[in-house]
Design a protein around this motif. Structure first.
Motif, PDB file in Angstrom:
ATOM      1  N   ALA A 591     -22.573 -21.247 -33.860  1.00 55.63           N
ATOM      2  CA  ALA A 591     -23.788 -21.606 -33.146  1.00 55.63           C
ATOM      3  C   ALA A 591     -23.724 -23.078 -32.761  1.00 55.63           C
ATOM      4  O   ALA A 591     -24.281 -23.487 -31.743  1.00 55.63           O
ATOM      5  N   ALA A 592     -23.025 -23.849 -33.589  1.00 57.33           N
ATOM      6  CA  ALA A 592     -22.939 -25.277 -33.323  1.00 57.33           C
ATOM      7  C   ALA A 592     -22.043 -25.570 -32.132  1.00 57.33           C
ATOM      8  O   ALA A 592     -21.943 -26.698 -31.678  1.00 57.33           O
ATOM      9  N   LEU A 593     -21.364 -24.558 -31.606  1.00 50.41           N
ATOM     10  CA  LEU A 593     -20.495 -24.768 -30.442  1.00 50.41           C
ATOM     11  C   LEU A 593     -21.058 -24.063 -29.207  1.00 50.41           C
ATOM     12  O   LEU A 593     -20.347 -23.824 -28.238  1.00 50.41           O
ATOM     13  N   GLU A 594     -22.335 -23.760 -29.272  1.00 53.52           N
ATOM     14  CA  GLU A 594     -22.973 -23.078 -28.145  1.00 53.52           C
ATOM     15  C   GLU A 594     -22.853 -23.882 -26.847  1.00 53.52           C
ATOM     16  O   GLU A 594     -22.765 -23.334 -25.767  1.00 53.52           O
ATOM     17  N   ASN A 595     -22.840 -25.203 -26.992  1.00 52.23           N
ATOM     18  CA  ASN A 595     -22.781 -26.044 -25.805  1.00 52.23           C
ATOM     19  C   ASN A 595     -21.366 -26.323 -25.330  1.00 52.23           C
ATOM     20  O   ASN A 595     -21.158 -27.120 -24.416  1.00 52.23           O
ATOM     21  N   ALA A 596     -20.400 -25.696 -25.952  1.00 50.19           N
ATOM     22  CA  ALA A 596     -19.023 -25.911 -25.510  1.00 50.19           C
ATOM     23  C   ALA A 596     -18.765 -25.115 -24.231  1.00 50.19           C
ATOM     24  O   ALA A 596     -19.558 -24.250 -23.852  1.00 50.19           O
ATOM     25  N   ASP A 597     -17.660 -25.442 -23.586  1.00 49.54           N
ATOM     26  CA  ASP A 597     -17.295 -24.706 -22.374  1.00 49.54           C
ATOM     27  C   ASP A 597     -16.044 -23.885 -22.576  1.00 49.54           C
ATOM     28  O   ASP A 597     -15.872 -22.861 -21.943  1.00 49.54           O
ATOM     29  N   VAL A 598     -15.178 -24.381 -23.439  1.00 52.08           N
ATOM     30  CA  VAL A 598     -13.968 -23.625 -23.746  1.00 52.08           C
ATOM     31  C   VAL A 598     -13.787 -23.610 -25.255  1.00 52.08           C
ATOM     32  O   VAL A 598     -13.935 -24.651 -25.896  1.00 52.08           O
ATOM     33  N   LEU A 599     -13.485 -22.458 -25.803  1.00 55.81           N
ATOM     34  CA  LEU A 599     -13.159 -22.374 -27.220  1.00 55.81           C
ATOM     35  C   LEU A 599     -11.700 -21.969 -27.336  1.00 55.81           C
ATOM     36  O   LEU A 599     -11.320 -20.905 -26.859  1.00 55.81           O
ATOM     37  N   LEU A 600     -10.914 -22.835 -27.956  1.00 53.66           N
ATOM     38  CA  LEU A 600      -9.496 -22.522 -28.114  1.00 53.66           C
ATOM     39  C   LEU A 600      -9.248 -22.148 -29.572  1.00 53.66           C
ATOM     40  O   LEU A 600      -9.478 -22.974 -30.478  1.00 53.66           O
ATOM     41  N   PRO A 601      -8.854 -20.917 -29.846  1.00 48.27           N
ATOM     42  CA  PRO A 601      -8.744 -20.454 -31.236  1.00 48.27           C
ATOM     43  C   PRO A 601      -7.537 -21.051 -31.939  1.00 48.27           C
ATOM     44  O   PRO A 601      -6.398 -20.790 -31.565  1.00 48.27           O
ATOM     45  N   ILE A 602      -7.817 -21.891 -32.950  1.00 50.14           N
ATOM     46  CA  ILE A 602      -6.699 -22.485 -33.679  1.00 50.14           C
ATOM     47  C   ILE A 602      -6.607 -21.890 -35.081  1.00 50.14           C
ATOM     48  O   ILE A 602      -7.548 -21.288 -35.592  1.00 50.14           O
ATOM     49  N   ALA A 603      -5.442 -22.089 -35.655  1.00 49.38           N
ATOM     50  CA  ALA A 603      -5.164 -21.531 -36.964  1.00 49.38           C
ATOM     51  C   ALA A 603      -5.686 -22.464 -38.050  1.00 49.38           C
ATOM     52  O   ALA A 603      -5.461 -23.665 -37.977  1.00 49.38           O
ATOM     53  N   LYS A 627       0.583 -15.144 -40.884  1.00 56.32           N
ATOM     54  CA  LYS A 627       0.699 -15.330 -39.442  1.00 56.32           C
ATOM     55  C   LYS A 627      -0.695 -15.600 -38.893  1.00 56.32           C
ATOM     56  O   LYS A 627      -1.684 -15.142 -39.457  1.00 56.32           O
ATOM     57  N   PRO A 628      -0.802 -16.314 -37.780  1.00 54.31           N
ATOM     58  CA  PRO A 628      -2.130 -16.572 -37.226  1.00 54.31           C
ATOM     59  C   PRO A 628      -2.848 -15.260 -36.886  1.00 54.31           C
ATOM     60  O   PRO A 628      -2.225 -14.283 -36.464  1.00 54.31           O
ATOM     61  N   LEU A 629      -4.122 -15.290 -37.070  1.00 54.74           N
ATOM     62  CA  LEU A 629      -4.957 -14.121 -36.800  1.00 54.74           C
ATOM     63  C   LEU A 629      -5.107 -13.961 -35.286  1.00 54.74           C
ATOM     64  O   LEU A 629      -5.279 -14.945 -34.567  1.00 54.74           O
ATOM     65  N   GLY A 630      -5.085 -12.756 -34.799  1.00 48.18           N
ATOM     66  CA  GLY A 630      -5.313 -12.487 -33.378  1.00 48.18           C
ATOM     67  C   GLY A 630      -4.453 -13.380 -32.508  1.00 48.18           C
ATOM     68  O   GLY A 630      -3.249 -13.531 -32.716  1.00 48.18           O
ATOM     69  N   LYS A 631      -5.097 -14.044 -31.553  1.00 49.96           N
ATOM     70  CA  LYS A 631      -4.361 -14.916 -30.634  1.00 49.96           C
ATOM     71  C   LYS A 631      -4.414 -16.380 -31.068  1.00 49.96           C
ATOM     72  O   LYS A 631      -4.103 -17.279 -30.278  1.00 49.96           O
ATOM     73  N   CYS A 632      -4.863 -16.597 -32.296  1.00 52.72           N
ATOM     74  CA  CYS A 632      -4.923 -17.980 -32.780  1.00 52.72           C
ATOM     75  C   CYS A 632      -3.554 -18.620 -32.715  1.00 52.72           C
ATOM     76  O   CYS A 632      -2.540 -17.958 -32.896  1.00 52.72           O
ATOM     77  N   ARG A 633      -3.543 -19.947 -32.480  1.00 53.06           N
ATOM     78  CA  ARG A 633      -2.302 -20.692 -32.477  1.00 53.06           C
ATOM     79  C   ARG A 633      -2.474 -21.918 -33.346  1.00 53.06           C
ATOM     80  O   ARG A 633      -3.572 -22.470 -33.426  1.00 53.06           O
ATOM     81  N   PRO A 634      -1.408 -22.358 -33.990  1.00 50.14           N
ATOM     82  CA  PRO A 634      -1.510 -23.625 -34.721  1.00 50.14           C
ATOM     83  C   PRO A 634      -1.987 -24.725 -33.778  1.00 50.14           C
ATOM     84  O   PRO A 634      -1.534 -24.807 -32.634  1.00 50.14           O
ATOM     85  N   ALA A 635      -2.883 -25.554 -34.283  1.00 48.47           N
ATOM     86  CA  ALA A 635      -3.490 -26.560 -33.410  1.00 48.47           C
ATOM     87  C   ALA A 635      -2.451 -27.517 -32.847  1.00 48.47           C
ATOM     88  O   ALA A 635      -2.583 -28.001 -31.722  1.00 48.47           O
ATOM     89  N   TRP A 636      -1.391 -27.793 -33.657  1.00 46.53           N
ATOM     90  CA  TRP A 636      -0.398 -28.740 -33.111  1.00 46.53           C
ATOM     91  C   TRP A 636       0.267 -28.181 -31.870  1.00 46.53           C
ATOM     92  O   TRP A 636       0.556 -28.890 -30.912  1.00 46.53           O
ATOM     93  N   LYS A 637       0.445 -26.849 -31.851  1.00 45.43           N
ATOM     94  CA  LYS A 637       1.054 -26.226 -30.668  1.00 45.43           C
ATOM     95  C   LYS A 637       0.086 -26.259 -29.500  1.00 45.43           C
ATOM     96  O   LYS A 637       0.446 -26.521 -28.363  1.00 45.43           O
ATOM     97  N   VAL A 638      -1.184 -25.978 -29.792  1.00 43.72           N
ATOM     98  CA  VAL A 638      -2.186 -25.970 -28.731  1.00 43.72           C
ATOM     99  C   VAL A 638      -2.266 -27.356 -28.100  1.00 43.72           C
ATOM    100  O   VAL A 638      -2.294 -27.504 -26.867  1.00 43.72           O
TER     101      VAL A 638
END
Ligand SMILES: Cc1cc2nc3c(=O)[nH]c(=O)nc-3n(C[C@H](O)[C@H](O)[C@H](O)COP(=O)(O)O)c2cc1C
Ligand code: SF4
Ligand code: FES
Lengths: 802, 157, 446
Positions: A591-603, A627-638
């Motif tokens: 809920a705290a990210l409601e004002n975001a525009d893009v959410l990038l799923p990180i591990a 292994k990362p869940l779903g399409k999550c990626r390690p943040a360093w890679k993102v």
């Protein structure tokens, strides 16, 4: 040293060691249940009976000190007979439910029974049944299995600091229980599960979910507080099933805080973000990585191109890894942006540029136990550093004198020699008093710089601060004055205070006079690491608070929920709301990210590799355990791909190790750390000790199970008694002074924010203060964690009418 | 709330120990409160623990360890009869039987009027006067015969 | 620590019947012949507190006192018979800080009730003995831990303490010297195990009475972690006499290896149960005679000579024995605390053992495995036999389980629990076999 012989092997051991210690040293296994090297010796299970030459009866190896020339037989006829008979006694009333017991496969009783037990039982009478107890959401009980070893009782009393379990009743009717219907509330409670040698105490969340042998065990580092505890993550089908401590004597010994043990439940939360999302016409839409990254990069590029890099604010969680911190900083710099900061809960940045190095705790974790005088400033230790608190407890139990200056009178479960509980603002004056008193002590007779002298001239030293100064200076005690063992530490409340600079400077001056070690107790797993790498603004940039006060057009968020993780919830929320673009790298929908525009799923930490640097400056890398869940990626890679997409150079990393090498420039991390850690100030800061300010002050502590996005989602932790709705907690006199009564509904206002709260009596709070916990939906309308606040009666009717 | 009288008595017991060992008085404190209230409820035990500044579970450990504390209401008169060897050899069984028939209750039961409770005791260190019984923990009656039991019961009406 | 001087209550203790005193040698119970035995006046009249005053005022050397006690051959009266003088020499002489003295009046072993008579008939002699011990051992504070069930006697003793304090025999700066001692009464509340000295210490500290593992022994780690000397009531009460008449005189009263007189608690099937203070070495038959012989003219079947923790003896075994440490051990048992339980031929040994094993099962503190689990096991098996469902193998099982308890526990309760089982089965095996075969008692047919 004494010479002894065990099973024919000669050895030398220290005078005063027990037989079991000696045998352990040379790898001779003596069976045991009640003995534990970290607990007092109870010698009640009798499993460790051994034969000693010239002594008629077998002796318990765990309690018998060695003597010169002692000949010990652990496998002689007499010893084995004794051990077998004890085993038989232990089993007569023990249920034969191994197949359904959670301890099955990792049970000391099972293991030892196989080695020492008989095949059939001579016991044909009725077996004892003991009722189970409900001792809270973390531990489940099967008390019929209990063998009364009292490890659990001793742990809570000796390590936890308060006896919460007892062995009530007598004889065969003796049973382990908490007081009537009470639960075990220790923030270290989970350790009794590890200690229980049978399946009487098991993990409630883990219960029945897997068998020990189905689990893959992988090492990792605890990702919450600054201690850097070593953990072992147990995985089944790519899912974290539980977390146990990995033994590391110099850090967590063999213990773990409940936060580190049970937070993993947050990893499996349904809140987990599994695919990238973009807000499209006000609605969240799932998308693929390429689209999401291009969208995010496009937005950021546009805004920074148009308005300059300063239009972007980059907020980084201190629970993120060094690699992530480094990359996001580099990324910001690449965009010409200097607004990067990890100090989300800090409000006073006057020390920026004045430090000689990276601030840290100023000593090793293990050294805490050896201190004999301690001053804790603005820390609710058990809440902030639950396991570290236990080292302080050891010091105090060994006779250390503990002094506390704090706005909260919370019970640290250790003896306090001196304490001053005052409004945060007055803590500065109190520290001034200690400094003044100390500078006047004969033995120290040290001249303060004239500037300080002048500063302290109109401070009045009171009796209790005089006593503290004398204690810290070692007066009256038998302490080593040549190599003093004094520690002075500033905790989370001091770190978040608007007058942190004064507190820090005075603490440093006090420490300088009495030869203290110490420094700050960095709050998060990687606070120290972020500072070391300079994930902070240059003098031209904006710090975390400024980025919210003077809102940016765009924000890049790493691993945070702005209104829950920032100093000023209301400002954070408003800043996100007004921004043209918010790009959030996050493991969770929020809920705290409601004002975001893009959410990038990180591990989260469990699904990525990386490095944390602990409060004592230890650089600890870990690998992914699943292994990362779903399409999550390690943040360093993102971050690497994001940088590439942005067209930035210098991000050609193929592994987190390469990033780490870059951070340390190929040097040994310890060398870099050794050079960088420094709590000194380059110059004296101007400080004002006599500021009088009369309004109410908020104490906006972050409860330990709200400290970061993972713990907030651990259901079992949320069920503990530490998870309470924020309330306006005040001491009785304060409530009366405001013309209120307990239970009243009030409106609490801080600049730009407000919240409706209930009044709650809490005599642990200093006069002049209201304790309203932070990082909770119930208080996100409010502002500064530590700062001015007003309280007025909330007239609901009036609001309704208007 | 502990009564003023109880506090006075507990405070006297506390004087027997070093100042930092208040909890040493817990045995006496529990006895005092039980004597005043008839038995020890969990609230009573907590109150004692709080007064002596010790964990309530530690006070509970003590209250459940010693036989003479009653953790459930034990009637107005608790009669504890020793049945151990010296008393048994002098026919305490007959005394038990007599008491059980007269009062109509077995061991650990309270009479319907809430007046009497029977308990089986262990050796009371007074076997010279066997068979014997104790009323409300503090009054011993020795050399019992069924007639003598009747006289004692009569006096407790 | 504050000393409360309370007004002594007027407690009157009736003197016992005089005729019962015939043949006794009254040392510990020397006030028994007087009208108001427990009062301070009576004790003073008999020369009480003279020794304490002499020793303190003349600053007699501790080592000289200890030597007298050693010479006296006084052995601890609590049951283990450890030489008191030797025990006193273990107390650390130089120690920074407070040392404690503890008197063990927690007698709760079935058949033991001797200390009670000292408390109610001659409390001042005990106080004097404790004060002398405190002086000798440098103890500043002493506690007398009194069995919970003898509440009236606890009050008598507390009262005597108030009297002694008011009269200046205990308290600060006694007799104008710098010697001070505070003595207090504390009570048990129903736990046999608190007779074990370290359980007793735990209990004084306000804890469950769970024995401590030794070492460390109380002499180095006792009450509140401080050096502590623990002795039985009768041991302390013997001290004033020893110092008045000299250790040799005391030793001469008894036989080699067992000095002085001993209080025997005689209970069970005798005409006149009670305490008899006689010289060590008194023949069993004489003691039995004093107690009026087997009641109702019955025939002697068995005797437990020193409390259930000592092996039971058949009539033949004890017939010619003398009542002292060596005498009884030669005859196949031991003196224990001198608690002589007499059984006539109507006694069913199976049921008696059942009651005793229930006692140990009930009173085990539950701390250590063999005792906690073993006492319950033993009781259940015997109970099964007594209810007619025994098997012959049970006798071997009982012997084996009892032997497995013995010697493997933290304190000696485990040994105590095993002793009756082993000795009853050994000496009355046929009775057990009969019971198992017939499902009922050989003695009473029930
Ligand atoms: C289970 C058990 C019960 C005991 N009960 C008593 C007792 O009631 N009175 C006593 O004086 N000693 C008792 N003792 C012996 C004490 O531990 C201790 O040896 C004695 O008080 C020392 O005093 P003494 O040397 O004067 O005999 C008991 C020992 C055990 C193991
Ligand atoms: S619950 Fe476990 S740890 Fe506690 S006493 Fe029982 S067996 Fe030991
Ligand atoms: S391990 Fe030694 S007695 Fe339990």
């Amino acid at each position: 040293m004494v010479q002894i012989e065990i099973d024919g092997k000669l050895l030398e051991v220290e005078y005063g060691s027990t037989i079991i210690d000696a045998a352990d040293k040379i790898g001779i296994a003596i069976p045991r249940f009640c003995y534990h090297k970290k607990l007092s010796v109870a010698a009640n299970c009798r499993m460790c009976l051994v034969q000693v030459e010239k002594i008629a009866k077998p002796l318990p190896a765990c309690a018998t000190p060695v003597a010169e020339g002692m000949k010990i037989f652990t496998r002689s006829k007499q010893a084995v007979e004794a051990q077998k008979s004890v085993m038989e006694f232990l089993l007569i009333n023990h249920p034969l439910d191994c197949p359904i017991c959670d301890q099955g496969g990792e049970c000391d009783l099972q293991d030892i029974a196989v080695a020492y037990g008989a095949s059939g039982s001579r016991y044909t009478e009725e077996k004892r049944v003991v009722l189970n107890k409900n001792i809270g959401p973390l531990i489940s009980t099967d008390m019929t299995r209990c063998i009364q070893c009292t490890r659990c009782v001793r742990f809570l009393k000796e390590v936890g600091g308060v006896q919460e379990l007892g062995l009530v009743g007598r004889g065969e009717h003796a049973e382990i229980t908490a007081y009537v219907d009470k639960s075990v509330n220790s923030e270290l409670s989970g350790n009794i599960i590890d200690l229980c040698p049978v399946g009487a105490l098991t993990s409630k969340p883990f219960r029945y979910s897997a068998r020990g042998w189905e689990l893959t065990r992988r090492p990792s580092i605890a990702p919450h507080d600054g201690l850097g505890s070593h953990i072992e993550v147990h995985v089944k089908d790519n899912k974290v099933m539980r977390v146990l401590p990995r033994e590391k004597e110099s850090i967590n010994e063999c213990w773990l805080s409940d936060r580190d043990r049970y937070s993993y439940e947050g990893l499996n939360s349904s809140d987990r973000l599994k695919v990238p999302m973009i807000k499209h016409n006000g609605a969240w839409v799932e998308t693929d990585w390429k689209t999401a990254l291009e969208f995010a990069a496009g937005q950021i590029k546009d805004i920074t191109k148009q308005h300059g890099g300063a239009a972007l604010g980059v907020l980084v969680s201190p629970n993120s890894t060094m690699e992530e911190g480094y990359l996001i900083k580099e990324l910001a710099h690449g965009l010409g942006c200097d607004n990067v900061d990890y100090r989300l809960r800090q409000t006073d940045f006057r020390l920026d540029g004045k430090r000689a190095g990276t601030p840290w705790m100023g000593c090793n974790i293990q050294e805490i136990e050896t201190l004999d005088r301690i001053l804790l400033i603005g820390s609710n230790l058990r809440n902030e550093h639950p396991l570290l608190a236990q080292r302080f407890r050891k010091a105090v139990n060994n006779g250390a004198e503990l002094s506390i200056v704090s706005p909260l009178d919370n019970n640290p479960l250790m003896d306090i020699a001196h304490k001053v509980i005052v409004r945060p603002n007055d803590m500065v004056n109190v520290l001034g008093q200690i400094l003044k008193a100390m500078s006047k002590l004969q033995r120290l007779s040290l001249c303060l710089p004239p500037s300080l002298e002048l500063l302290l001239s109109n401070i009045k030293v009171r009796d209790n601060t005089q006593a503290m100064a004398e204690s810290l200076a070692g007066l009256g005690g038998e302490v080593d004055l040549v190599a003093p063992k004094v520690g002075i530490f500033l905790g989370n409340m001091a770190l978040s205070d608007p007058r942190f600079t004064e507190m820090y400077s005075l603490a440093e001056a006090i420490g300088g006079i009495c030869g203290a070690k110490g420094g700050i107790l960095p709050a998060a797993a990687n606070s120290t690491g972020m500072h070391l790498m300079g994930v902070m603004p240059s003098p031209l940039g904006m710090h975390a608070r400024a980025m919210l006060e003077v809102p940016r057009r765009a924000y890049l968020l790493l691993n945070i929920e702005p209104e829950l993780d920032c100093q000023h919830a209301a400002l954070a929320k408003a800043a996100m709301a007004q921004a043209e673009c918010v790009v959030a790298l996050t493991a969770y929908k929020s809920a705290a990210l409601e004002n975001a525009d893009v959410l990038l799923p990180i591990a989260p930490f469990s699904e990525t590799s990386g490095t944390f640097m602990s409060m004592e400056g230890r650089v600890q890398s870990f690998a992914a355990v699943t292994k990362p869940l779903g399409k999550c990626r390690p943040a360093w890679k993102v971050l690497r791909v994001l940088a590439n997409t942005l067209g930035l150079k210098g991000f050609e990393f193929d592994s987190s190790e390469q990033v780490k090498d870059k951070i340390f420039n190929g040097e040994k991390p310890s060398a870099v750390v050794w050079r960088s850690m420094n709590n000194n100030l380059k110059e004296l800061v101007e400080i004002e000790v006599n500021v009088k300010q009369d309004g109410l002050q908020r104490i906006g502590e972050v409860p330990q199970y709200e400290s970061d996005p993972i713990v907030r989602r651990s259901a079992p932790l949320q069920k503990t008694k530490y998870n309470t709705q924020p309330m306006a907690r005040m001491r009785a006199e304060q409530i009366v002074a405001l013309g209120l009564v307990e239970g009243d509904t009030v409106l609490a206002r801080q600049d730009k924010g407000s919240a409706v709260l209930q009044v709650k009596l809490d005599n642990h709070v200093a006069m002049g203060c209201v304790r309203v916990t932070a990082s909770h939906a119930g208080s996100v309308g409010l502002g500064d964690l530590m700062g001015d606040i007003t309280i007025e009666k909330y007239e609901q009717q009036a609001v309704v009418r208007a | 709330m502990l009564s003023a009288e109880s506090i006075k008595r507990i405070d006297y017991e506390i004087t027997k120990y070093p100042a930092d060992q208040r909890r040493a008085a817990v045995m006496s404190a529990l006895r005092i409160v039980q004597t005043e209230r008839g038995w020890l409820s969990k609230e009573s035990i907590s109150e004692v623990a709080a007064y002596l500044r010790m964990p309530d579970i530690a006070a509970m450990e003590v209250a459940t360890f010693y036989n003479m504390y009653d953790l459930a209401p034990a009637g107005k008169y608790k009669i504890t009869i020793c049945t151990n060897i010296s008393c048994m050899l002098r026919d305490s069984d007959a005394i038990v039987l007599h008491l059980q028939t007269r009062l109509g209750v077995g061991f650990n039961q309270v009479t319907a009027d809430g007046k009497f409770c029977l308990k089986e005791g262990e050796c009371m260190g007074a076997c010279g006067g066997a068979p014997l019984m104790m009323v409300n923990n503090h009054t011993m009656h020795e050399f019992l015969t069924t007639e003598k039991v009747d006289v004692v019961l009569e006096a407790l009406k | 620590m504050t000393t409360r001087v309370a007004k002594a209550k007027d407690v009157k203790v009736k003197a016992p019947v005089m005729s019962d005193l015939k043949g006794q040698t009254l040392l510990c119970l020397r006030t028994m012949k007087e009208k108001n035995p427990a009062s301070l006046a009576t004790y003073e009249k008999l020369g009480g507190y003279v020794q304490l005053k002499r020793i303190v005022a003349e600053k007699v050397k501790a080592i000289d006192i200890i030597n007298q006690v050693k010479v006296s051959n006084l052995r601890g009266r609590g049951g283990a018979g450890f030489p008191t003088g030797l025990k006193w020499s273990f107390m650390p002489r130089y120690f920074d800080g407070i040392k404690y003295l503890v008197c063990n009046s927690d007698e709760g072993e079935p058949g033991t009730f001797k200390d009670r008579d000292i408390l109610r008939y001659n409390p001042h002699q005990l106080i004097e003995g404790m004060a002398i011990a405190a002086y000798t051992l440098g103890a500043r504070v002493g506690y007398n831990y009194i069995h919970g069930e003898i509440w009236q006697d606890y009050e008598i003793f507390e009262n005597a303490l108030h009297e002694a304090r008011a009269a200046g025999y205990i308290g600060e700066n006694l007799f104008g010297t710098n010697f001070s001692v505070d003595l207090y009464a504390v009570h048990g509340y129903g736990a046999y195990i608190c007779g074990e000295e370290t359980a007793l210490i735990e209990s004084i500290e306000g804890k469950k009475g769970q024995p401590r593992f030794k070492p460390p022994f109380p002499a180095s780690y006792g009450v509140f972690g401080k050096p502590t000397n623990v002795n039985n009531t009768e041991s302390f009460a013997s001290i004033p006499w020893i110092l008045q008449h000299g250790g040799e005189a005391f030793a001469a009263l008894g036989v080699p290896n067992s000095g002085g007189t001993k209080l025997f608690s005689v209970s069970g099937h005798v005409e006149k149960p009670g305490n008899y203070e006689v010289k060590m070495g008194t023949p069993f038959s004489e003691l039995l005679g004093m107690a009026g012989g087997v009641w109702k003219g019955g025939k002697l079947k068995a005797v437990i000579p020193g409390g259930p923790s000592t092996p039971v003896m058949t009539a033949e075994m004890i017939q010619n024995a003398t009542m002292d440490y060596d005498g009884l051990s030669k005859a196949g048992s031991s003196l224990g605390a001198g608690s002589m339980i007499v059984m006539d031929e109507t006694t069913c040994m199976v049921k008696t053992l059942k009651r005793l094993s229930y006692f140990f099962y009930e009173e085990s503190c539950g701390q250590c495995t063999p005792c906690r689990e073993g006492t319950g096991w033993v009781y259940r098996v015997i109970n099964r036999i007594a209810s007619g469902h025994g098997k012959m193998e049970d006798l071997e099982l009982l012997t084996s389980v009892s032997s497995n308890i013995s010697g493997r526990t933290i304190c000696a309760l485990g040994d105590a629990a095993a002793t009756p089982v082993l000795s009853f089965i050994k000496h009355f095996r046929s009775e057990f076999e009969y019971y198992i075969q017939h499902g009922k008692s050989m003695v009473d047919g029930k």
